[in-house]
Motif scaffolding. Sequence first.
Motif, PDB file in Angstrom:
ATOM      1  N   GLU A   1      58.718  10.548   4.140  1.00 58.02           N
ATOM      2  CA  GLU A   1      57.310  10.496   4.539  1.00 58.02           C
ATOM      3  C   GLU A   1      56.646   9.197   4.102  1.00 58.02           C
ATOM      4  O   GLU A   1      55.693   8.734   4.732  1.00 58.02           O
ATOM      5  CB  GLU A   1      56.548  11.683   3.954  1.00 58.02           C
ATOM      6  CG  GLU A   1      56.936  13.024   4.576  1.00 58.02           C
ATOM      7  CD  GLU A   1      56.258  14.192   3.887  1.00 58.02           C
ATOM      8  OE1 GLU A   1      55.494  13.949   2.919  1.00 58.02           O
ATOM      9  OE2 GLU A   1      56.492  15.343   4.295  1.00 58.02           O
TER      10      GLU A   1
ATOM     11  N   TYR B   1      61.690  13.397  12.170  1.00 55.97           N
ATOM     12  CA  TYR B   1      62.293  14.661  12.625  1.00 55.97           C
ATOM     13  C   TYR B   1      63.807  14.644  12.418  1.00 55.97           C
ATOM     14  O   TYR B   1      64.391  15.614  11.923  1.00 55.97           O
ATOM     15  CB  TYR B   1      61.965  14.887  14.098  1.00 55.97           C
ATOM     16  CG  TYR B   1      62.682  16.067  14.709  1.00 55.97           C
ATOM     17  CD1 TYR B   1      62.274  17.370  14.430  1.00 55.97           C
ATOM     18  CD2 TYR B   1      63.771  15.874  15.553  1.00 55.97           C
ATOM     19  CE1 TYR B   1      62.940  18.461  14.977  1.00 55.97           C
ATOM     20  CE2 TYR B   1      64.441  16.955  16.106  1.00 55.97           C
ATOM     21  CZ  TYR B   1      64.025  18.236  15.817  1.00 55.97           C
ATOM     22  OH  TYR B   1      64.690  19.309  16.363  1.00 55.97           O
TER      23      TYR B   1
ATOM     24  N   ASP C   1      64.621  15.002   8.789  1.00 49.76           N
ATOM     25  CA  ASP C   1      64.396  16.375   8.342  1.00 49.76           C
ATOM     26  C   ASP C   1      65.529  17.289   8.781  1.00 49.76           C
ATOM     27  O   ASP C   1      65.973  18.158   8.025  1.00 49.76           O
ATOM     28  CB  ASP C   1      63.064  16.880   8.904  1.00 49.76           C
ATOM     29  CG  ASP C   1      62.720  18.271   8.391  1.00 49.76           C
ATOM     30  OD1 ASP C   1      62.582  18.436   7.167  1.00 49.76           O
ATOM     31  OD2 ASP C   1      62.586  19.201   9.227  1.00 49.76           O
ATOM     32  N   VAL C   2      66.028  17.089   9.991  1.00 52.55           N
ATOM     33  CA  VAL C   2      67.149  17.897  10.494  1.00 52.55           C
ATOM     34  C   VAL C   2      68.392  17.662   9.650  1.00 52.55           C
ATOM     35  O   VAL C   2      69.099  18.609   9.270  1.00 52.55           O
ATOM     36  CB  VAL C   2      67.437  17.562  11.972  1.00 52.55           C
ATOM     37  CG1 VAL C   2      68.760  18.177  12.422  1.00 52.55           C
ATOM     38  CG2 VAL C   2      66.298  18.062  12.855  1.00 52.55           C
TER      39      VAL C   2
ATOM     40  N   SER D   1      57.606   9.729  14.314  1.00 50.11           N
ATOM     41  CA  SER D   1      57.815  11.171  14.415  1.00 50.11           C
ATOM     42  C   SER D   1      59.276  11.492  14.720  1.00 50.11           C
ATOM     43  O   SER D   1      59.845  12.420  14.150  1.00 50.11           O
ATOM     44  CB  SER D   1      56.914  11.759  15.504  1.00 50.11           C
ATOM     45  OG  SER D   1      55.561  11.523  15.218  1.00 50.11           O
ATOM     46  N   PHE D   2      59.878  10.683  15.598  1.00 52.68           N
ATOM     47  CA  PHE D   2      61.276  10.910  15.951  1.00 52.68           C
ATOM     48  C   PHE D   2      62.191  10.689  14.751  1.00 52.68           C
ATOM     49  O   PHE D   2      63.079  11.512  14.468  1.00 52.68           O
ATOM     50  CB  PHE D   2      61.681   9.979  17.101  1.00 52.68           C
ATOM     51  CG  PHE D   2      63.133  10.071  17.465  1.00 52.68           C
ATOM     52  CD1 PHE D   2      63.618  11.147  18.193  1.00 52.68           C
ATOM     53  CD2 PHE D   2      64.026   9.069  17.077  1.00 52.68           C
ATOM     54  CE1 PHE D   2      64.957  11.236  18.530  1.00 52.68           C
ATOM     55  CE2 PHE D   2      65.367   9.155  17.406  1.00 52.68           C
ATOM     56  CZ  PHE D   2      65.833  10.239  18.130  1.00 52.68           C
TER      57      PHE D   2
END
Length: 292
Positions: free
Chosen positions: A264, A239, A242-243, A235-236
């Motif tokens: 993903e 994230y 994505d940022v 998840s980290f």
Amino acid sequence: LTMSKTLISVGELIDQSWELYRSRFVEFLSISGWLILTAILYALALAFYPAASILQSGAQLTAGETLGVVVFTLTTFLVTPIISFWIFTSLARMLGTHLAGDRMNPSRAMREGREIFLKALLTSVMVVLMVLFAIVIGFGPPVLIATLGSLANIDSVIMIANVLLIVGIFVALFLSIQWTIYYLFAPLLTILDGLPGKAALENSRRLIQGRFWQVLMRVAVPKLVFIIFGIIAMSFIAYMADVIVSASSSISLDVQVRIGSMVETVVPILIAALINPLMIISDVLLLRSLRD
């Protein structure tokens, strides 16, 4: 009569798995890291993979898009299963040698993992067939009765079949879980001891007979802990990716979506490469405890 030794506790299993993983991290990753090859293939496939709008419209695919679909399909259904199982057999061989007090380098482990590959695969297929048979035991009778009732057009028989189907769901669920645990260590017994499929299944069941709930807890809890750790890490990373992508305003929306699909798909593979050794270590340690 001599009492069997108490099984390793869940806490000890997690601690010992982590200590062994940490102490030989580079060697384990030298084997488990081959899973990254599938991540590279997925990244290549998704770079050429057709957009969803093209697939929905049914438009003819270009040569590059067709290549993307083919590579993605082959990677999913052929390359990934083969590499994953080879990693499993190789790590298990390395761990077995380590716990026996010897040392095995990754190249030798990969070679021995390849040599036992087919034999272990056959045992694994037998385990899957046993679990499927458990499901058939639960669903087979009500389906057969329902079919006969439908052919004979007898409503009472169909009603009985519906009731049996509800019972069958619980029977299939119980037996499939029980037999999965009973035969869980059969592939490891083939890899570590060279036992053929039938003997491996019998020995696995014999080791677990009478200790089902103890083994279930020691199989499930460590894996749950390792998976939670992997999910947090995944998840980290996702994230942060994505940022970074979202901050790149010069990148088109279509490219952003494509990169997002790559992230993903690829990130879970990278995390799996990291936590796979932990999963296998805990199983091998538990098997050793069962045999003591």
